[in-house]
Design an enzyme around this catalytic site. Structure first.
Site, PDB file in Angstrom:
ATOM      1  N   HIS A  71     -30.471 -17.497  10.237  1.00  0.00           N
ATOM      2  CA  HIS A  71     -29.258 -16.987  10.875  1.00  0.00           C
ATOM      3  C   HIS A  71     -29.135 -17.765  12.191  1.00  0.00           C
ATOM      4  O   HIS A  71     -29.783 -17.420  13.191  1.00  0.00           O
ATOM      5  CB  HIS A  71     -29.356 -15.495  11.176  1.00  0.00           C
ATOM      6  N   TYR A 131     -22.857 -14.581   7.500  1.00  0.00           N
ATOM      7  CA  TYR A 131     -21.998 -13.421   7.256  1.00  0.00           C
ATOM      8  C   TYR A 131     -20.989 -13.148   8.366  1.00  0.00           C
ATOM      9  O   TYR A 131     -20.208 -12.199   8.266  1.00  0.00           O
ATOM     10  CB  TYR A 131     -22.842 -12.157   7.017  1.00  0.00           C
ATOM     11  N   HIS A 253     -31.455 -10.188   1.024  1.00  0.00           N
ATOM     12  CA  HIS A 253     -32.509  -9.489   1.753  1.00  0.00           C
ATOM     13  C   HIS A 253     -33.057  -8.391   0.851  1.00  0.00           C
ATOM     14  O   HIS A 253     -32.290  -7.649   0.234  1.00  0.00           O
ATOM     15  CB  HIS A 253     -31.940  -8.811   3.006  1.00  0.00           C
ATOM     16  N   GLU A 256     -36.941  -5.159   3.421  1.00  0.00           N
ATOM     17  CA  GLU A 256     -37.493  -5.572   4.717  1.00  0.00           C
ATOM     18  C   GLU A 256     -38.056  -4.374   5.475  1.00  0.00           C
ATOM     19  O   GLU A 256     -39.043  -4.500   6.200  1.00  0.00           O
ATOM     20  CB  GLU A 256     -36.412  -6.263   5.551  1.00  0.00           C
ATOM     21  N   HIS A 290     -37.839 -11.704   2.464  1.00  0.00           N
ATOM     22  CA  HIS A 290     -38.783 -10.755   3.064  1.00  0.00           C
ATOM     23  C   HIS A 290     -39.636 -10.083   1.987  1.00  0.00           C
ATOM     24  O   HIS A 290     -40.838 -10.308   1.940  1.00  0.00           O
ATOM     25  CB  HIS A 290     -38.090  -9.702   3.937  1.00  0.00           C
ATOM     26  N   ASP A 341     -35.449 -17.554   9.762  1.00  0.00           N
ATOM     27  CA  ASP A 341     -34.722 -16.307   9.939  1.00  0.00           C
ATOM     28  C   ASP A 341     -33.980 -16.253  11.278  1.00  0.00           C
ATOM     29  O   ASP A 341     -32.986 -16.921  11.468  1.00  0.00           O
ATOM     30  CB  ASP A 341     -35.659 -15.121   9.761  1.00  0.00           C
TER      31      ASP A 341
END
Length: 489
Positions: A71, A131, A253, A256, A290, A341
């Protein structure tokens, strides 16, 4: 917005590359010479040969590293969220504020800096789990796909391979059993597309836009992501899985946080892994990010599917997420990759070391992953996860290389096959993508001024602060209990 590369490197600047030592299939091979075709793929591999006059000469090289989960904008929070302790929820508020501060122009500048940092540190490919699609109130930008094209253009200009994992994010949580999913929070509206059909329409439009303006070096690939089982309702996932081409890399994801498992069980009677399995989504093309809190049955199902599990050790440690069962997943048949990440750390070698360190801490045993297995996770595993095909330095593979110093304070005396357990990004000397030299000792060679990531980041942060105010750090207010809200960022 064009995705055409502005690279200063000539389109025919792909001389043969000779390495004193190349780590191939985990083993050091002496005196290896590579040539590339016009697409930057390996045309020939010669072993045990001397360099020729016009060869580019390198020391010890490993295959380029594939960052399977990023990200980019989270980099804005580095060093700004630690003073008050707290937990995931406190960090998440700062993340939302950072997202709200961005528009396409500023996001593009931040992405250039972050992708530049990745490149000089040894990541030659990145999967951007993207996103932040729209304006803060959820309204699309006047120029279609402005945010996505800004990210794509940034990668093309820097010279890193990008798989743009355009992400469906439709709900803030599962909602009560027997009821609808929870609507997006105000601070999440920029992420949403209304429903699955809306996201698919935008995704297919983005695919057309990227195809029309694809950069000449072929660096940008479009992938897809379901943000999480909590953020995409089951029927919406079913619609999306039906509407996506089968050859597109797909990420999600997964588990997590323990609360995600509890909420999914309460809503569906299944774990998040069980939900994906029931949808037929567990297969070799999917990457599960994750996968920290899994049941024995989850591990078995993931292993049998041949899916890739993307571990993000530095982020999982930074956010207190826990240590995932990487070794058990690999033994069950899953493939392993790693990612940066939140980009609190951008160092592929530290991610690999963190993967092994977590296993050692959890098990009390050393050598849970061999050096060769670790390097495979960081190279071939990442490229496979990103839909970029085979990456083993064989003929037909991309000529993506990272030269690692074997004479630094960290690496002097080390077995070259074990560099992943002693070297850091500080030991990265030169980086080659598609046969082109794109970074050298911290400098970006594909940018017009051959700048550094530090310069790009300083300029991006100054412009962002001047236009919107510096992204704020997390507050020290008490953390409320949010058992029904989305756990992943």
């Amino acid at each position: 917005m064009s995705v055409a590369s502005t690279a200063a490197v000539s389109s025919d600047d792909r001389p043969p590359t000779w390495a004193a030592t190349a780590i191939i299939d985990g083993r050091p091979i002496d005196r290896v010479r590579f040539t590339a075709d016009d697409e930057g793929r390996i045309a020939t591999v010669e072993r045990g040969v001397d360099p020729q006059a016009d060869d580019r000469r390198l020391g010890t090289v490993v295959p380029g590293m594939g960052n399977a989960h990023s990200h980019a904008f989270h980099r804005l929070l580095r060093g700004r969220t630690h003073a008050d302790g707290g937990d995931f929820w406190q960090w998440r508020e700062a993340m939302y504020a950072a997202a709200a501060s961005l528009d396409p122009e500023h996001y593009g500048r931040v992405a250039r800096a972050v992708f530049g940092e990745m490149l000089v540190c040894g990541w030659t490919a990145v999967g951007e789990f993207h996103y932040v699609h729209h304006q803060a109130d959820g309204t699309p930008y006047p120029s279609a796909h402005a945010m996505e094209l800004a990210v794509a253009e940034a990668a093309a200009e820097i010279g890193i391979r990008l798989t743009l994992l355009d992400t469906a994010y439709l709900a803030s949580g599962l909602g009560p059993a027997g009821g609808p999913a929870a609507p997006l929070l105000v601070e999440q509206r920029a992420f949403g597309d209304g429903d699955a059909a809306g996201w698919l329409d935008r995704w297919h439009g983005l695919r057309t836009a990227l195809s029309a303006s694809h950069d000449a070096a072929g660096l940008v690939t479009l992938g897809a992501a379901l943000h999480s089982v909590r953020a995409v309702p089951v029927e919406a996932m079913r619609t999306i899985l039906t509407g996506l081409p089968e050859d597109v890399a797909l990420h999600v994801h997964l588990s997590e946080q323990p609360q995600e498992n509890l909420d999914t069980l309460a809503k569906t009677g299944r774990t998040p892994t069980g939900v994906l399995a029931a949808l037929g989504a567990l297969d070799p093309r999917i990457s599960l990010v994750h996968a920290t809190h899994l049941t024995d049955a989850d591990i078995t199902a993931i292993g049998r599917s041949g899916a890739t599990v993307v571990m993000c050790p530095t982020t999982e440690a930074d956010l207190g997420d826990g240590i995932g069962p990487a070794r058990r997943l690999a033994d069950a048949g899953a493939r392993i990759a790693v990612g940066s990440d939140q980009n609190a750390v951008v160092d592929p070698l530290l991610e690999l070391r963190g993967l092994e360190a977590g296993e050692r801490l959890a098990s009390g045993r050393r050598g849970r992953f061999s050096p060769a297995e670790l390097l495979e996770a960081g190279t071939a595993g990442g490229y496979r996860s990103l839909g970029l095909g085979r990456h083993t330095l064989a003929v037909g593979d991309p000529l993506d290389l990272v030269e690692v110093s074997t004479s630094s304070l960290r690496t002097t005396g080390a077995d070259p096959a074990q560099l992943a357990l002693v070297a850091t990004a500080s030991d990265v000397e030169r980086v080659i993508v598609g046969g082109r030299l794109v970074a050298e000792r911290g400098r970006l060679l594909a940018t017009p001024q051959q700048t550094t990531p530090e310069q790009l980041l300083t300029a991006a942060l100054a412009e962002l602060a001047a236009s919107t105010g510096t992204p704020r750090a997390a507050t020290s207010s008490p953390t409320p209990d949010h058992p029904s809200q989305e756990m992943q960022p």
